[in-house]
Write an enzyme that holds these catalytic residues in place. Structure first.
Site, PDB file in Angstrom:
ATOM      1  N   SER A  58       0.565  -1.327   0.074  1.00  0.00           N
ATOM      2  CA  SER A  58       0.205  -0.043   0.149  1.00  0.00           C
ATOM      3  C   SER A  58       1.130   0.972   0.291  1.00  0.00           C
ATOM      4  O   SER A  58       0.780   2.605  -0.300  1.00  0.00           O
ATOM      5  CB  SER A  58      -0.906  -0.034   1.276  1.00  0.00           C
ATOM      6  N   HIS A 114      -5.465  -4.843  -1.408  1.00  0.00           N
ATOM      7  CA  HIS A 114      -5.665  -3.311  -2.855  1.00  0.00           C
ATOM      8  C   HIS A 114      -5.753  -3.772  -3.941  1.00  0.00           C
ATOM      9  O   HIS A 114      -5.513  -3.064  -4.919  1.00  0.00           O
ATOM     10  CB  HIS A 114      -3.877  -2.752  -1.787  1.00  0.00           C
ATOM     11  N   LYS A 144     -12.407  -2.285   0.690  1.00  0.00           N
ATOM     12  CA  LYS A 144     -12.147  -1.669  -0.955  1.00  0.00           C
ATOM     13  C   LYS A 144     -13.114  -0.730  -1.747  1.00  0.00           C
ATOM     14  O   LYS A 144     -14.085  -0.509  -2.031  1.00  0.00           O
ATOM     15  CB  LYS A 144     -10.648  -1.687  -0.729  1.00  0.00           C
TER      16      LYS A 144
HETATM   17  C1  LIG Z   1      -7.334  -3.272   4.221  1.00  0.00           C
HETATM   18  C2  LIG Z   1      -6.439  -4.190   3.911  1.00  0.00           C
HETATM   19  C3  LIG Z   1      -6.393  -5.341   5.101  1.00  0.00           C
HETATM   20  C4  LIG Z   1      -8.075  -4.606   5.993  1.00  0.00           C
HETATM   21  O1  LIG Z   1      -9.837  -5.161   5.552  1.00  0.00           O
HETATM   22  P1  LIG Z   1     -10.687  -4.805   6.712  1.00  0.00           P
HETATM   23  O2  LIG Z   1     -11.110  -5.751   5.654  1.00  0.00           O
HETATM   24  O3  LIG Z   1     -10.344  -3.080   6.823  1.00  0.00           O
HETATM   25  O4  LIG Z   1     -10.079  -5.297   7.872  1.00  0.00           O
HETATM   26  C5  LIG Z   1      -6.172  -6.140   5.374  1.00  0.00           C
HETATM   27  N1  LIG Z   1      -5.203  -6.317   4.846  1.00  0.00           N
HETATM   28  C6  LIG Z   1      -4.565  -6.317   3.410  1.00  0.00           C
HETATM   29  C7  LIG Z   1      -3.118  -5.890   2.668  1.00  0.00           C
HETATM   30  C8  LIG Z   1      -5.279  -4.579   3.505  1.00  0.00           C
HETATM   31  O5  LIG Z   1      -4.654  -3.591   2.678  1.00  0.00           O
END
Ligand SMILES: *Cc1c(COP(=O)(O)O)cnc(C)c1O
Length: 397
Positions: free
Chosen positions: A185, A213, A244
């Site tokens: 990220s 992501h 996301k």
């Molecule tokens: C955002 C993210 C998470 C967490 O996801 P949530 O559903 O918000 O708990 C886990 N792993 C990665 C790589 C992320 O970018």
């Protein structure tokens, strides 16, 4: 005696330290739906370039309709974990839709991807086994690995030579699992799943990719890194989020080999001991995958937007990390500069976030821009113009 007093003093000194280090995080109040254009307090309209709303689905009318319908047909809450009385037809349909999207055998829902990652390792592996993990993996993977008794190996970010070394060291263990984020990220780089796959064959290891992501974003039709590298169905475990690209509400999943998913249903603690996602979330999730199954229009728009934005910003003279996702890291190398630039951009109506140590390595401060299919070319142009103006004022370009 006030039993809280000593502890209160200690907490205040910790908070003071966070303030003194310039790391105190404030929440910004948004008073509109999440979208390309948002309203924040006190009454400013601003273009949003820091949401994970990659496909622009956070305020999508069809998803909102699907969620409203489900409130009428399936009620509000489940008041149960899945295996007691928390499974509706909607939950099963969503699990099938997720497996179809990724080309996997089965899937299991969680309240979040944080929970999916927290509950994936401990039920599957024990002290006889090895987990080989990228050093830049998400916090939830790190926590999940901590809960598991397997031997731990770490390799430098996306460094296949280092991964090979760790795999050699892990040959004495019974089973080996390589774990990586699909997209990292901070830089927006993609894990080299092709090379990782070759090594997994050579050293007899399984692969888990967290596509949080990358799902909806990477690959021609947004099926994630396994599509990008032509390895659909070839990795054993994929985790991801509904928070996301896929509507952005809440929810997570693990998808992959059917025996793995089956065992997780028996033993994964966040699944067994935490509530079922509400029907409206499941219904909107089903609608999301139905839409993405019919057309690639959003994925195409996102890809075009990202290419347009990064090319224009590079042409303006900015130093940009090569990206293979919708994350565009504008490198400034100076923590204070990244804060100043983000603040000035907000005055120009552009909402972005500056990142600096310890979120990124020392001397690697940057502004992270996240592109969305919700952005129109005029939004991108406005952002590019603001970057160029402030970049000149701050003598960056
Ligand atoms: C955002 C993210 C998470 C967490 O996801 P949530 O559903 O918000 O708990 C886990 N792993 C990665 C790589 C992320 O970018």
């Amino acid at each position: 005696m006030d039993k809280y007093k000593q502890f209160q003093k200690y907490l205040q000194s910790e908070l003071d330290k966070i303030h003194a280090d310039g790391l105190y995080k404030n929440e910004r109040i948004i008073v509109s739906p999440q979208s390309a254009k948002i309203r924040i307090e006190p009454s400013q309209e601003i273009l949003n370039f820091c949401a994970n709303n990659y496909l622009g689905l956070s305020d999508n009318k069809e998803l909102i309709e699907a969620a409203k319908d489900a409130l009428d047909t399936h009620g509000y809450g489940m008041s149960s974990v899945r295996f007691i009385c928390g499974t509706q037809d909607l939950h099963k349909q969503l699990e099938v839709a997720i497996a179809n999207f990724f080309g996997t055998e089965d899937s299991i829902l969680y309240a979040s991807c944080f929970d999916a990652n927290g509950g994936v390792f401990e039920p599957l592996l024990n002290e006889e086994d090895a987990i080989i993990s990228d050093t830049l993996n998400h916090a939830s993977i790190i926590d999940g690995v901590r809960l598991c008794k397997a031997m731990r190996y770490r390799y430098a970010n996306a460094d296949v030579a280092d991964l090979e070394k760790q795999l050699q060291s892990a040959q004495a263990q019974r089973f080996r699992l390589i774990v990586t984020d699909g997209v990292f990220s901070m830089d927006g780089n993609v894990a080299p799943i092709d090379k990782i796959y070759e090594l997994s064959q050579k050293y007899d290891a399984m692969i888990m990719v967290d596509e949080s992501h990358s799902a909806g974003v990477v690959g021609k039709t947004g099926r994630g890194t396994t599509e990008l590298f032509n390895l659909r169905g070839k990795v054993e475990i994929i985790t991801g989020t509904l928070g996301k690209a896929f509507g952005g509400a809440i929810g997570g999943f693990t998808t992959g080999k059917k025996e793995i998913i089956d065992l997780l249903r028996q033993r994964s603690r966040p699944y067994l001991f935490s509530n079922s996602i509400p029907p409206l979330i499941a219904a909107a999730g089903i609608k999301t995958f139905e839409m993405l199954g019919k057309t690639n229009i959003l994925q195409d728009k996102l890809h075009n937007n990202t290419a347009y934005f990064t090319e224009k910003l590079k042409a303006a003279g900015f130093d940009i990390k090569p990206t293979q996702s919708a994350i565009c890291a504008v490198m400034l190398y100076d923590a204070k500069l990244s804060q100043d630039m983000a603040a000035r951009l907000q005055n120009e109506g552009i909402y972005v976030t500056g990142f600096y140590y310890p979120v990124v390595p020392k001397g690697q401060a940057r502004i992270r821009v996240q592109i969305s299919a919700a952005h129109e070319i005029e939004h991108l142009d406005k952002c590019i113009a603001a970057f160029t103006k402030i970049g000149k004022e701050l003598k960056i370009i």
